[in-house]
Design an enzyme around this catalytic site. Structure first.
Site, PDB file in Angstrom:
ATOM      1  N   ASN A  49       7.842   9.347  15.305  1.00 24.97           N
ATOM      2  CA  ASN A  49       6.622   9.597  14.527  1.00 24.97           C
ATOM      3  C   ASN A  49       6.906   9.578  13.012  1.00 24.97           C
ATOM      4  O   ASN A  49       8.059   9.596  12.582  1.00 24.97           O
ATOM      5  CB  ASN A  49       6.029  10.942  14.945  1.00 24.97           C
ATOM      6  CG  ASN A  49       4.630  11.151  14.409  1.00 24.97           C
ATOM      7  OD1 ASN A  49       3.922  10.188  14.110  1.00 24.97           O
ATOM      8  ND2 ASN A  49       4.227  12.398  14.256  1.00 24.97           N
TER       9      ASN A  49
ATOM     10  N   GLY B 209      45.640  33.529  49.227  1.00 23.90           N
ATOM     11  CA  GLY B 209      46.232  33.079  47.969  1.00 23.90           C
ATOM     12  C   GLY B 209      46.130  31.575  47.858  1.00 23.90           C
ATOM     13  O   GLY B 209      45.748  30.887  48.807  1.00 23.90           O
TER      14      GLY B 209
ATOM     15  N   SER C 191      47.054  27.579  47.567  1.00 20.05           N
ATOM     16  CA  SER C 191      48.000  26.693  48.235  1.00 20.05           C
ATOM     17  C   SER C 191      49.280  26.654  47.416  1.00 20.05           C
ATOM     18  O   SER C 191      49.247  26.474  46.195  1.00 20.05           O
ATOM     19  CB  SER C 191      47.404  25.281  48.340  1.00 20.05           C
ATOM     20  OG  SER C 191      48.327  24.386  48.916  1.00 20.05           O
TER      21      SER C 191
ATOM     22  N   GLY D  57      52.993  30.657  48.837  1.00 16.73           N
ATOM     23  CA  GLY D  57      54.076  31.136  49.701  1.00 16.73           C
ATOM     24  C   GLY D  57      53.572  31.929  50.898  1.00 16.73           C
ATOM     25  O   GLY D  57      54.354  32.663  51.528  1.00 16.73           O
ATOM     26  N   LYS D  58      52.301  31.779  51.240  1.00 16.42           N
ATOM     27  CA  LYS D  58      51.710  32.570  52.334  1.00 16.42           C
ATOM     28  C   LYS D  58      52.402  32.291  53.665  1.00 16.42           C
ATOM     29  O   LYS D  58      52.799  33.225  54.376  1.00 16.42           O
ATOM     30  CB  LYS D  58      50.213  32.257  52.459  1.00 16.42           C
ATOM     31  CG  LYS D  58      49.380  32.589  51.237  1.00 16.42           C
ATOM     32  CD  LYS D  58      47.915  32.302  51.447  1.00 16.42           C
ATOM     33  CE  LYS D  58      47.624  30.854  51.747  1.00 16.42           C
ATOM     34  NZ  LYS D  58      48.036  29.929  50.669  1.00 16.42           N
ATOM     35  N   SER D  59      52.527  31.002  54.026  1.00 15.07           N
ATOM     36  CA  SER D  59      53.110  30.658  55.322  1.00 15.07           C
ATOM     37  C   SER D  59      54.576  31.061  55.401  1.00 15.07           C
ATOM     38  O   SER D  59      55.036  31.605  56.419  1.00 15.07           O
ATOM     39  CB  SER D  59      52.959  29.152  55.588  1.00 15.07           C
ATOM     40  OG  SER D  59      51.596  28.801  55.707  1.00 15.07           O
TER      41      SER D  59
ATOM     42  N   SER E 204      41.560  31.052  52.292  1.00 11.95           N
ATOM     43  CA  SER E 204      40.334  31.870  52.371  1.00 11.95           C
ATOM     44  C   SER E 204      39.859  32.271  50.968  1.00 11.95           C
ATOM     45  O   SER E 204      39.957  33.436  50.581  1.00 11.95           O
ATOM     46  CB  SER E 204      40.554  33.106  53.250  1.00 11.95           C
ATOM     47  OG  SER E 204      41.715  33.807  52.927  1.00 11.95           O
TER      48      SER E 204
END
Length: 506
Positions: free
Chosen positions: A34, A344, A346, A349-351, A418
């Site tokens: 405009n 925790g 990936s 060290g969870k497994s 999780s």
């Protein structure tokens, strides 16, 4: 129709207006430049604004159907072509309006009927509301979310009409009665069973902050979703968007007129839709003491629809009591049962820790078993993929198995990312009090990536692996875990010793 001042050009306000339209779901606009009379109808000035603004709009996903040079005061190119801008051969503003394509009719979308109220007349309970999308018929089976109660439409009530209605569609305000008296209330959303809304207590929200007081992480605000009001907490600010540069940055607060993406957690389940799929039920208002603070649009991202986790489909079932109670099992095993739930990132060290702990407890004479993520997915959950809903179902099934094994008297160790608190709480609720022990295997993302023996983080960084936790999908760390293990500060043996001591003390 967006308006740009030819004299001033594209300003910050122009970018804000277009971004607001993008938030509202507008994907096609016309731009009127405009006050061309103030720049002597200069074509070069117009082309400069046209190029700059079209580029900006494309960057936020909006198509500029037309860019029209006009002088509203003089009437140039408003209704008819202007002799003073013979270099422009496009349509006028009025002609451009007729070129817009109508959006998809809301009638053709899934049914959404948010309930405004429930009225009682004689022996009838009339559920009233405005149909936001879709259509309904007498006899249709409806599900009301988030209560998940179902019933069929007995009648469609209407006022000041001759014949009773048998159908109604989007944008009509209606009242319906049901074939059975179920308890539903204001704010629930009626839909067909086959295409129901999302049920969740956590989602992403892209919002435009309007208040002078900044938005803060951890603060609880009122949230209005259709006719429903509830409380919601800002869990984190994912990014604040620089509307000028179309870039983003991290922030700890959101100031007035800033646009941000945040994660919101509500105090109860809510029925909602992704804004891109159903805009009318994917918008929210943030408020405090009846003062509007922000408006925003919903996206689930990698968060799962929680409907499947809470829906019970089986019927005519009766639980059978075991002939051997838990006290006798504990006496035989010489220890109490329970679930040690490792969570925790990936690579945390969870497994490794789970297997070391299983060995230690077994040597101590405990009946113990490990449920590991990869192992479970090759058997019990082999039919599940990696969508948010499949991941949630993976955790639900593992939780049920862990609860059964614990009920049988075992100590169960699970090793699963999780990532969401709601999923871990769901599993905790399956257990008896004190039976669920959350073990946070805490490792910084940078360290987890260094341990990336499977190459998953590298694939996620390169875009080959989508929705990977820690990269483009969130991890919600436990707030009050029973056991906190920092695998960067201690060895696996020392970490296992801490957990063994917790088990012995219990």
């Amino acid at each position: 129709m967006l308006m740009i001042d030819a004299d001033q050009g594209v300003r910050r306000q122009s970018r804000h207006h277009s971004y607001l339209l993008q938030l509202l779901g507008v994907r096609e606009v016309a731009v009127a430049v405009n006050k061309m009379d103030l720049v002597d109808y200069d074509e070069a000035r117009f082309r400069q604004i046209e190029t700059e603004y079209k580029s900006y709009l494309e960057g936020i996903g909006i198509q500029a159907r037309r860019v029209i040079p006009i002088s509203a005061r003089e009437g140039d190119n408003v209704a008819t072509a202007s002799d003073r801008m013979s270099w422009y051969d496009g349509p006028s503003v009025i002609e451009t309006m007729a070129e817009f394509e109508l959006p998809e009719s809301p009638v053709d979308r899934p049914l959404r009927l948010p309930l405004q109220d429930v009225y009682k007349f004689d022996d009838r309970r009339i559920l009233a509301g405005r149909i936001e999308s879709g259509r309904l018929h007498v006899g249709d089976e409806l599900v009301f979310s988030p209560s998940n109660r179902t019933a069929r439409i007995a009648s469609i009530e209407s006022w000041n009409t001759g014949e009773p209605a048998i159908t109604a569609s989007a944008e009509q305000s209606v009242g319906i009665t049901l074939d059975e008296q179920i308890f539903v209330e204001r704010g629930e959303v009626a839909s067909h069973v086959s295409d129901a809304p999302i049920e969740t207590d956590v989602f992403h929200l892209r919002l435009f902050w309007l208040a002078d007081t900044p938005l803060e992480v951890g603060k609880t605000y009122g949230l209005k979703i259709g006719p429903r009001h509830l409380n919601a907490t800002i869990e984190r600010i994912e990014r604040v968007i620089d509307v000028e540069a179309l870039s983003d940055h991290e922030a700890t607060k959101v100031s007035r007129d800033e646009i941000a993406e945040v994660v919101v957690r509500t105090n109860q389940l809510v029925a909602i839709d992704n804004h891109d799929n159903l805009p009318r039920t994917g918008r929210v208002i943030v408020y405090d003491r009846h003062i509007t603070l922000a408006g925003g649009i919903v996206s689930m991202g990698s968060y799962p629809d929680q409907r499947e986790q809470i829906t019970i489909r089986s019927s005519n079932l009766t639980e059978v009591d075991h002939g051997v109670d838990n006290t006798r099992r504990a006496a035989r095993n010489r220890h109490q049962p329970g679930v040690l739930w490792f969570t925790g990132l990936s690579g945390a060290g969870k497994s490794t820790l789970a297997m070391a702990l299983e060995h230690r407890l077994f040597d101590e004479g405990y009946q113990v078993y490990v449920l590991d993520g990869d192992n479970v997915r090759t058997g019990l959950n082999a039919n599940l993929g990696f969508s948010p809903e499949d991941r949630a179902e993976n955790i639900r099934r593992v939780g049920e198995v862990a609860a059964l094994l614990s009920d049988a008297g075992l100590i169960v160790i699970t090793a699963f990312i999780s990532p969401f608190r709601s999923e871990r709480q769901m599993v905790r609720d399956m257990m008896a009090p004190g039976e669920f022990v959350e073990v946070f295997v805490d490792t910084p993302l940078s360290v987890a990536e260094e341990r990336d023996v499977k190459g998953l983080y590298a694939k996620a960084r390169s875009g080959q692996l989508k929705n990977f936790t820690g990269i483009d999908s969130p991890y919600e760390a436990p707030e009050t875990p029973e056991i906190h293990i920092d695998t960067t500060a201690m060895s696996i043996d020392n970490a296992a010793e801490i957990i063994v001591k917790h088990v012995l003390d219990e």
